[in-house]
Design an enzyme around this catalytic site. Structure first.
Site, PDB file in Angstrom:
ATOM      1  N   GLU A   1       0.858  -1.203   0.000  1.00 29.23           N
ATOM      2  CA  GLU A   1       0.000   0.000   0.000  1.00 29.23           C
ATOM      3  C   GLU A   1       0.882   1.237   0.000  1.00 29.23           C
ATOM      4  O   GLU A   1       1.998   1.182   0.497  1.00 29.23           O
ATOM      5  CB  GLU A   1      -0.811   0.084   1.311  1.00 29.23           C
TER       6      GLU A   1
ATOM      7  N   LYS B   1       2.469   4.559   1.408  1.00 32.19           N
ATOM      8  CA  LYS B   1       2.693   5.068   2.762  1.00 32.19           C
ATOM      9  C   LYS B   1       2.369   6.555   2.723  1.00 32.19           C
ATOM     10  O   LYS B   1       3.122   7.364   2.183  1.00 32.19           O
ATOM     11  CB  LYS B   1       4.144   4.846   3.174  1.00 32.19           C
TER      12      LYS B   1
ATOM     13  N   ASP C   1       1.909  10.292   3.697  1.00 33.60           N
ATOM     14  CA  ASP C   1       2.653  11.181   4.582  1.00 33.60           C
ATOM     15  C   ASP C   1       1.666  12.115   5.281  1.00 33.60           C
ATOM     16  O   ASP C   1       1.416  13.226   4.837  1.00 33.60           O
ATOM     17  CB  ASP C   1       3.665  11.973   3.740  1.00 33.60           C
TER      18      ASP C   1
ATOM     19  N   TYR D   1      -6.247   1.881   7.287  1.00 32.87           N
ATOM     20  CA  TYR D   1      -5.486   0.678   6.905  1.00 32.87           C
ATOM     21  C   TYR D   1      -5.316  -0.336   8.028  1.00 32.87           C
ATOM     22  O   TYR D   1      -4.636  -1.336   7.850  1.00 32.87           O
ATOM     23  CB  TYR D   1      -4.106   1.075   6.359  1.00 32.87           C
TER      24      TYR D   1
ATOM     25  N   LYS E   1      10.997   3.237   1.545  1.00 32.80           N
ATOM     26  CA  LYS E   1      10.844   4.683   1.384  1.00 32.80           C
ATOM     27  C   LYS E   1      11.296   5.169   0.004  1.00 32.80           C
ATOM     28  O   LYS E   1      12.228   4.626  -0.588  1.00 32.80           O
ATOM     29  CB  LYS E   1      11.690   5.409   2.448  1.00 32.80           C
TER      30      LYS E   1
ATOM     31  N   CYS F   1      22.991  46.982 -10.245  1.00 31.24           N
ATOM     32  CA  CYS F   1      23.035  45.699 -10.941  1.00 31.24           C
ATOM     33  C   CYS F   1      24.444  45.119 -10.809  1.00 31.24           C
ATOM     34  O   CYS F   1      25.418  45.818 -11.082  1.00 31.24           O
ATOM     35  CB  CYS F   1      22.683  45.904 -12.413  1.00 31.24           C
TER      36      CYS F   1
ATOM     37  N   CYS G   1      26.279  45.327 -14.459  1.00 35.73           N
ATOM     38  CA  CYS G   1      26.620  46.552 -15.196  1.00 35.73           C
ATOM     39  C   CYS G   1      26.619  47.786 -14.304  1.00 35.73           C
ATOM     40  O   CYS G   1      26.829  48.895 -14.795  1.00 35.73           O
ATOM     41  CB  CYS G   1      25.663  46.734 -16.368  1.00 35.73           C
TER      42      CYS G   1
ATOM     43  N   CYS H   1      16.973  45.684 -13.489  1.00 38.61           N
ATOM     44  CA  CYS H   1      18.134  46.406 -14.003  1.00 38.61           C
ATOM     45  C   CYS H   1      17.606  47.055 -15.287  1.00 38.61           C
ATOM     46  O   CYS H   1      17.225  46.345 -16.223  1.00 38.61           O
ATOM     47  CB  CYS H   1      19.276  45.446 -14.323  1.00 38.61           C
TER      48      CYS H   1
ATOM     49  N   CYS I   1      22.497  45.315 -20.652  1.00 36.19           N
ATOM     50  CA  CYS I   1      23.187  44.681 -19.518  1.00 36.19           C
ATOM     51  C   CYS I   1      23.686  43.292 -19.912  1.00 36.19           C
ATOM     52  O   CYS I   1      22.915  42.465 -20.414  1.00 36.19           O
ATOM     53  CB  CYS I   1      22.228  44.559 -18.338  1.00 36.19           C
TER      54      CYS I   1
END
Ligand code: IVH
Length: 678
Positions: free
Chosen positions: A120, A122, A124, A235, A323, A417, A420, A435, A440
């Site tokens: 089945e 798992k 979380d 379950y 897992k 920036c 530049c 910028c 640039c």
């Protein structure tokens, strides 16, 4: 660092340290619903502690975290004693771990007994224990420490998936008392929608669905729980005073007949290896499940055997969790890089200590924008939580506040920036910082267009439009990302059929063998055009040596003046550019230049030893025959005895060795001239 630390200290000290750490993380997880490390890291601490205790059994004390069934208890809720221990599960991380588990328990199973395994997902989520009396839901609890849980009945009553009266339909006979265990959780889509709504209202989003579900179910005000989209899958029957099914397979069906939600992603196998193979098919498909699953559970199907096998610590011997690789991890934020988008918008990204997330190593992650950094209070030097799910670009969920040392550096939105030096601007009502300089050099679309152009890596089929498409889809955040694009990602883009995707991928692959001068030209370093790039490639021979060049080294090269040299050093001294070059190399771009030697004078072939390498205009045999006809010798490997290495395009290790040994390297033109003078 942690590993070094581990080795340096005595096991006894480490044992104390591990117990303290695990207790702290238990508290964060179970009581505060606010863990600061990932489950995988928690598991690693526990495994390490178990190993020390196995080696020194006399050190085990009843208060060790290995001896406990679960977490701590909060004072906020009334206590409920579980009718039987609510056990956890041992973890396996691969098929071999599962086979080793089965070998251990097989000895305890009567010979000749037919075995079956139920598998089945798992889920979380958060374990809930639901009590029914004469079919009526009377009480619901959390797992607590596995023996005593917390009474969260009012909250569970608001969860629509919890049947308040069973059987919901049909005539299945219900035992007088029945206690069912399930997992409460929030479906991925509902979670994302909920977080988006919270973000819109400026609230604090939840790190993951499990924490959110746990938080809601442990609310003191059940009206809040009632508004949340909590789901449930059951379950296990914890206790019943009546006849219940004899196998896990039948039990799921029975629960479902009573009206409990159960997973439909369940399978039964006669063979353990088939069960393992089935679990492995889920690794790449986990996103197809509507909820977060952190693996699959393999259970001995016969419930009498599960009972007979008993318990080891807090884990039943009759089941094991296989897992998935963790999709969340913590690591250190080393530095911040910035990309400039097509419109000038600055997109900060994190440069991370490499860490495995979801089975791949992550070194960079997006940080969205500066407001987001501020809101999450992310600082340079922080331990941060990195997340990655499916094909989603890795991102930083937030810092681990508990791990701060005080040496972290606050990140301020840039006033200029970094590419530049133009002062940045912020538009009214927008979070983005721009910028404004259209030229640039940091602008990503320009950088990509330049990189793929004919004079550089020459990637056929990656025109302006496709470059923008890749950038907009978030697939390309710097030019090295071009080499990470997958076929599946391309097929998701508009206008990409299989043929077009394959053609582009082939062109990308071909570009990996372009010579060094083209790669240097493609980096877009201000003032470095194709002529300078050629001079640089010939001088340094490899990208590493180029990156390490000082201003002095550079100005000594013919054609490299102080302006170009300063611009190069400015570029090569940036951490983010080192990162970029490292990623390009990792992608397979590491050309070695042909350093053409001055033409040796007269009759230099006879008696000399040659090695031919790389792709030349003619087959190597033909070139070898010419050398031999002029009295030279051709060998396969480069050594100190080699006089000349003839190197064509994409020459690899032999060229590198020649450079290392200081052997004279010739390109084809130089060889031809040498042959003519002989
Ligand atoms: S069986 C004796 N089945 O995973 C029964 N647990 O890491 C032991 N979990 O505490 C548990 N989905 O909260 C089982 N299909 C499933 C599960 C499941 C999620 C959770 C459960 C358990 C945790 C162990």
């Amino acid at each position: 660092m942690a590993d070094q630390h581990k080795r340096l200290i005595e096991p006894r000290e480490r044992l104390t340290e591990l117990r303290e750490q695990i207790n702290f993380h238990n508290y964060r997880y179970h009581v505060l619903d606010d863990p600061v490390i990932s489950d995988a890291e928690y598991d690693r601490l526990l495994v390490e502690l178990r190993q020390i205790e196995e080696a020194h059994p006399d050190w085990i004390t009843p208060d060790s975290p290995t001896q406990r069934v679960g977490g701590l208890l909060s004072e906020r809720f009334a206590k409920v004693a579980h009718p039987a221990p609510i056990l956890s599960l041992a973890n396996a991380f691969n098929g071999d771990d599962v086979r080793a588990w089965y070998e251990r328990i097989a000895k305890l199973i009567p010979a000749g007994r037919k075995m079956q395994f139920t598998v089945e997902p798992k889920i979380d989520g958060l374990t809930v224990v639901l009590h029914y009396r004469n079919g009526v839901f009377v009480q619901g609890a959390t797992r607590g420490d596995g023996i005593i849980g917390e009474d969260i009945t009012p909250n569970l009553r608001t969860v629509r998936a919890v049947p308040l009266k069973i059987p919901v339909r049909g005539k299945t006979v219900v035992p007088e008392t029945l206690v069912v265990r399930g997992e409460a959780f929030i479906e991925t889509q509902a979670f994302e929608a909920m977080n988006a709504a919270i973000e819109k209202e400026g609230g604090k989003t939840f790190a993951n669905p499990r924490n959110a579900a746990a938080g809601f179910l442990r609310q003191l005000d059940s009206r809040i729980t009632a508004r949340r989209p909590i789901s449930l899958l059951c379950y296990q029957i914890v206790s019943a005073n009546g006849t219940t099914p004899r196998s896990q397979w039948e039990l799921l069906r029975y629960l479902n007949d009573l009206g409990f939600p159960v997973t439909d992603a369940v399978r039964r196998f006669d063979d353990l290896n088939e069960a393992i193979a089935y679990c492995e098919t889920w690794r790449d498909k986990r996103d197809e499940l509507p909820f977060e699953a952190d693996g699959l559970v393999i259970k001995i199907d016969a419930l009498d055997l599960q009972v007979a096998l008993g318990v080891s610590g807090k884990d039943p011997r009759g089941a094991i969790a296989l897992k998935f690789p963790a999709r969340e991890a913590t690591t250190r934020l080393i530095d911040l890089g910035v990309n400039i988008g097509r419109t000038g918008v600055m997109a900060p990204y994190a440069i991370l200590e490499p860490v495995m997330v979801g089975g791949v190593t992550i070194e960079r992650a997006t940080l969205h924008n500066y407001d987001d950094i501020l809101r999450k209070d992310i600082r340079i030097g922080d331990r941060v939580i990195v997340k990655r799910s499916g094909d989603v670009i890795p991102y930083i969920a937030g810092p681990v506040l508990g791990a701060r040392t005080g040496d972290e550096r606050v990140i301020a939105p840039p006033e200029k920036c970094p590419f530049c030096e133009t002062p940045t601007i912020r538009r009214e009502g927008e979070v983005a910082i721009y910028c404004p300089n259209r030229d640039c050099p940091g602008r990503l679309d320009r950088a990509v267009q330049f990189f793929v152009s004919k004079g550089a890596l020459d990637i056929d089929g990656l025109g302006e439009k496709i470059a923008s498409q890749l950038i907009e889809a978030g697939l390309v955040e710097d030019v090295a990302d071009i080499y990470l694009i997958t076929r599946d990602q391309l097929l998701e883009l508009e206008g990409f059929a299989e043929k077009k995707a394959d053609k582009l991928l082939q062109a990308i692959e071909t570009s990996k063998s372009r010579p060094l001068d083209r790669l240097i030209a493609g980096l877009g370093i201000p003032h470095v055009g194709s002529v300078a790039a050629e001079a640089l490639a010939t001088q340094f021979g490899s990208i590493d040596r180029f990156m390490a060049a000082t201003e002095d080294d550079l100005t000594q090269i013919d054609g490299i003046g102080p302006t170009i040299a300063a611009s190069i050093v400015e570029w090569t001294s940036r951490h983010t550019n080192h990162d970029l070059v490292a990623r390009l190399k990792k992608a397979g771009l590491n050309p070695q230049a042909v350093i053409v030697a001055p033409i040796p004078s007269g009759g230099e072939v006879a008696g000399k030893t040659f090695v031919i390498t790389g792709t030349l205009s003619k087959p190597r045999d033909e070139i070898a025959a010419q050398i031999k006809a002029a009295g030279g010798k051709v060998t396969d490997s480069v050594s100190k005895k080699t006089d000349y290495v003839v190197a064509g395009e994409a020459a690899g290790s032999k060229l590198a060795k020649a450079q290392q040994l200081g052997v004279t390297i010739l390109d084809e033109t130089a060889l031809n001239r040498l042959l003519q003078t002989s």
